[in-house]
Motif scaffolding. Structure first.
Motif, PDB file in Angstrom:
ATOM      1  N   LEU A   1      12.897  -7.757  65.990  1.00 19.84           N
ATOM      2  CA  LEU A   1      11.843  -6.891  65.466  1.00 19.84           C
ATOM      3  C   LEU A   1      12.264  -6.273  64.129  1.00 19.84           C
ATOM      4  CD1 LEU A   1       9.095  -5.469  65.964  1.00 19.84           C
ATOM      5  CD2 LEU A   1      10.363  -3.655  67.123  1.00 19.84           C
ATOM      6  N   SER A   2      13.522  -5.874  64.009  1.00 17.75           N
ATOM      7  CA  SER A   2      14.012  -5.253  62.776  1.00 17.75           C
ATOM      8  C   SER A   2      13.992  -6.235  61.615  1.00 17.75           C
ATOM      9  CB  SER A   2      15.441  -4.726  62.979  1.00 17.75           C
ATOM     10  OG  SER A   2      15.486  -3.784  64.017  1.00 17.75           O
ATOM     11  N   ILE A   3      14.467  -7.466  61.862  1.00 11.82           N
ATOM     12  CA  ILE A   3      14.468  -8.479  60.798  1.00 11.82           C
ATOM     13  C   ILE A   3      13.043  -8.791  60.368  1.00 11.82           C
ATOM     14  CG2 ILE A   3      15.019 -10.884  60.278  1.00 11.82           C
ATOM     15  CD1 ILE A   3      17.460 -10.592  62.098  1.00 11.82           C
ATOM     16  N   THR A   4      12.130  -8.916  61.332  1.00 10.54           N
ATOM     17  CA  THR A   4      10.725  -9.171  61.009  1.00 10.54           C
ATOM     18  C   THR A   4      10.134  -8.025  60.209  1.00 10.54           C
ATOM     19  OG1 THR A   4      10.511 -10.413  63.085  1.00 10.54           O
ATOM     20  CG2 THR A   4       8.470  -9.722  61.993  1.00 10.54           C
ATOM     21  N   PHE A   5      10.472  -6.798  60.590  1.00 12.45           N
ATOM     22  CA  PHE A   5       9.962  -5.608  59.895  1.00 12.45           C
ATOM     23  C   PHE A   5      10.398  -5.599  58.431  1.00 12.45           C
ATOM     24  CE2 PHE A   5      10.779  -1.214  58.511  1.00 12.45           C
ATOM     25  CZ  PHE A   5       9.519  -0.655  58.659  1.00 12.45           C
TER      26      PHE A   5
ATOM     27  N   LEU B   1      16.143   1.503  62.313  1.00 14.64           N
ATOM     28  CA  LEU B   1      16.242   0.082  62.618  1.00 14.64           C
ATOM     29  C   LEU B   1      17.408  -0.567  61.896  1.00 14.64           C
ATOM     30  CD1 LEU B   1      12.492  -1.053  62.590  1.00 14.64           C
ATOM     31  CD2 LEU B   1      13.948  -0.634  64.568  1.00 14.64           C
ATOM     32  N   PHE B   2      17.614  -0.193  60.640  1.00 13.48           N
ATOM     33  CA  PHE B   2      18.724  -0.777  59.870  1.00 13.48           C
ATOM     34  C   PHE B   2      20.069  -0.386  60.469  1.00 13.48           C
ATOM     35  CE2 PHE B   2      21.904  -0.610  56.515  1.00 13.48           C
ATOM     36  CZ  PHE B   2      21.822  -1.905  56.005  1.00 13.48           C
TER      37      PHE B   2
ATOM     38  N   ILE C   1       9.598  -6.644  52.477  1.00 15.13           N
ATOM     39  CA  ILE C   1       9.956  -7.377  51.251  1.00 15.13           C
ATOM     40  C   ILE C   1       8.775  -8.216  50.766  1.00 15.13           C
ATOM     41  CG2 ILE C   1      11.447  -9.206  50.340  1.00 15.13           C
ATOM     42  CD1 ILE C   1      13.639  -8.173  52.227  1.00 15.13           C
ATOM     43  N   LEU C   2       8.047  -8.838  51.697  1.00 17.89           N
ATOM     44  CA  LEU C   2       6.876  -9.634  51.326  1.00 17.89           C
ATOM     45  C   LEU C   2       5.794  -8.766  50.689  1.00 17.89           C
ATOM     46  CD1 LEU C   2       5.356 -12.340  51.382  1.00 17.89           C
ATOM     47  CD2 LEU C   2       4.560 -11.745  53.692  1.00 17.89           C
TER      48      LEU C   2
END
Length: 361
Positions: free
Chosen positions: A63-67, A217-218, A72-73
């Motif tokens: 979930l964190s990586i997706t967030f 999250l980080f 960034i997108l």
């Protein structure tokens, strides 16, 4: 407790061994070697680390990586597609909100606004810098190549009180926040005669929560994989485990009521206090505006009660307002708990405090 407070009274050994060995193997080996010295050995498996081996993927990590990829997108699309015009559709407005060009202009905008109070930004900047130094000094004490005897001697000098009295800077932020909130609320009351509490609470939540969520999250799922080492688990991994367990309290901005030891990102306790005080400010300013005499009575009564409660907390819990060399861990934690809760106190249960001293080496 080592995820936030350096442990001066402990000797930390870093032992290199084959990755095929377990913590129990090391514990048994050390117990045999030190059996004649009447020393008990305990090796915690959670303190073991293997170089270049990341933790397995979990739902939280995914979930964190997706967030962060989504952020960034949005930043990329918002910056590239920003034509300087106001968006017509909701999607265009969303992209404009993530435009780096647009936001950088706002950050460095020095034009005066009617609701702006001169001098406050400079005062907040100085407080933020002082808090950064205070927190950095605490982090330096974790470093294994720092001479802790010399560090403690320097930190105990009279001039170093500016770093040991962080309460001055945290309370200043709360004062400034209350002052600015009251100032803006009175301006709204002069224009409308009432306060739109729903929209203000939503705006406050959206102002704090996204950045707060990003930080949690980080530090919980991304930072543990950034590096490794003998003390990485002691500080970073331990904090990550605490956050996985207690992050939900931070989502509700109530994390400052559950103890310093079990708090996710302990330096964020001020955000919880600030949110709670903001909620209390809304009805208080409305009463002060409509019923001036009753409002002043409430303000003076709350200020007096807060002062008395803080005095009683210091007296009952034998709290020191400053960090000093030789302070016991229970005493230090009592201070942080009471400071985080800002006056929510009860008569203490008497406990035996053991003074932890650095070993003579």
């Amino acid at each position: 407790m080592g995820h936030r407070v350096p442990r001066y009274s402990s000797i930390l050994w870093g032992v290199c061994m084959p990755s095929s060995c377990s913590s129990y193997d090391l514990e048994e080996e050390l117990s045999q070697k030190l059996s004649g010295l009447d020393i008990s050995v305990r090796v915690y498996n959670t303190m073991c680390t293997v170089k270049n081996v990341n933790r397995p993927y979990s739902f939280g990590k995914t979930l964190s990586i997706t967030f962060f990829l989504a952020i960034i997108l949005l930043l990329s699309m918002g910056t590239i597609l920003d034509d300087g015009k106001e968006g017509a559709t909701n999607f265009e407005k969303l992209l404009n909100a993530f435009s780096l060009k647009r936001n950088l202009r706002k950050v460095f905008d020095l034009s005066e606004a009617g609701s702006r109070v001169k001098g406050v930004d400079a005062f907040r900047g100085m407080n933020a810098f002082a808090l950064l130094i205070a927190h950095k000094s605490m982090a330096m004490a974790h470093s294994p190549f720092v001479n802790k005897t010399h560090f403690s001697a320097v930190f105990g000098m009279p001039w170093a009180v500016i770093g040991r009295s962080a309460i001055v800077y945290t309370d200043s932020f709360l004062y400034l926040s209350g002052f600015l909130n009251a100032h803006n609320l009175f301006q709204e009351l002069e224009r409308k005669g009432t306060i739109d509490m729903k929209s203000r609470l939503l705006a406050r939540w959206f102002r704090l929560f996204p950045l707060f969520l990003s930080l949690m999250l980080f530090c919980t799922y991304i930072l543990p994989d950034v590096n490794n080492g003998p003390q990485w688990n002691l500080v970073v991994e331990e904090h990550s485990r605490v956050c996985e367990k207690n992050m939900w309290k931070s989502f509700l901005f109530i994390h400052n009521y559950f103890g310093f030891e079990e708090m996710c990102l302990t330096h964020t306790h001020q955000i919880g206090m600030d949110m709670q005080l903001y909620v209390a400010t809304l009805p208080l300013m409305l009463v002060l505006w409509r019923f001036r005499r009753l409002g002043w009575v409430l303000l003076v009564g709350i200020a007096a009660a807060s002062t008395v409660l803080r005095y009683l907390a210091i007296h009952w819990y034998d709290i020191s307002m400053f960090v000093y060399y030789g302070i016991s861990t229970p005493k230090s934690l009592n201070y942080t708990r009471q400071e985080e809760q800002q006056g929510g106190i009860a008569p203490p249960i008497k406990k035996k405090h053991i003074l932890l001293r650095a070993p003579d080496i």
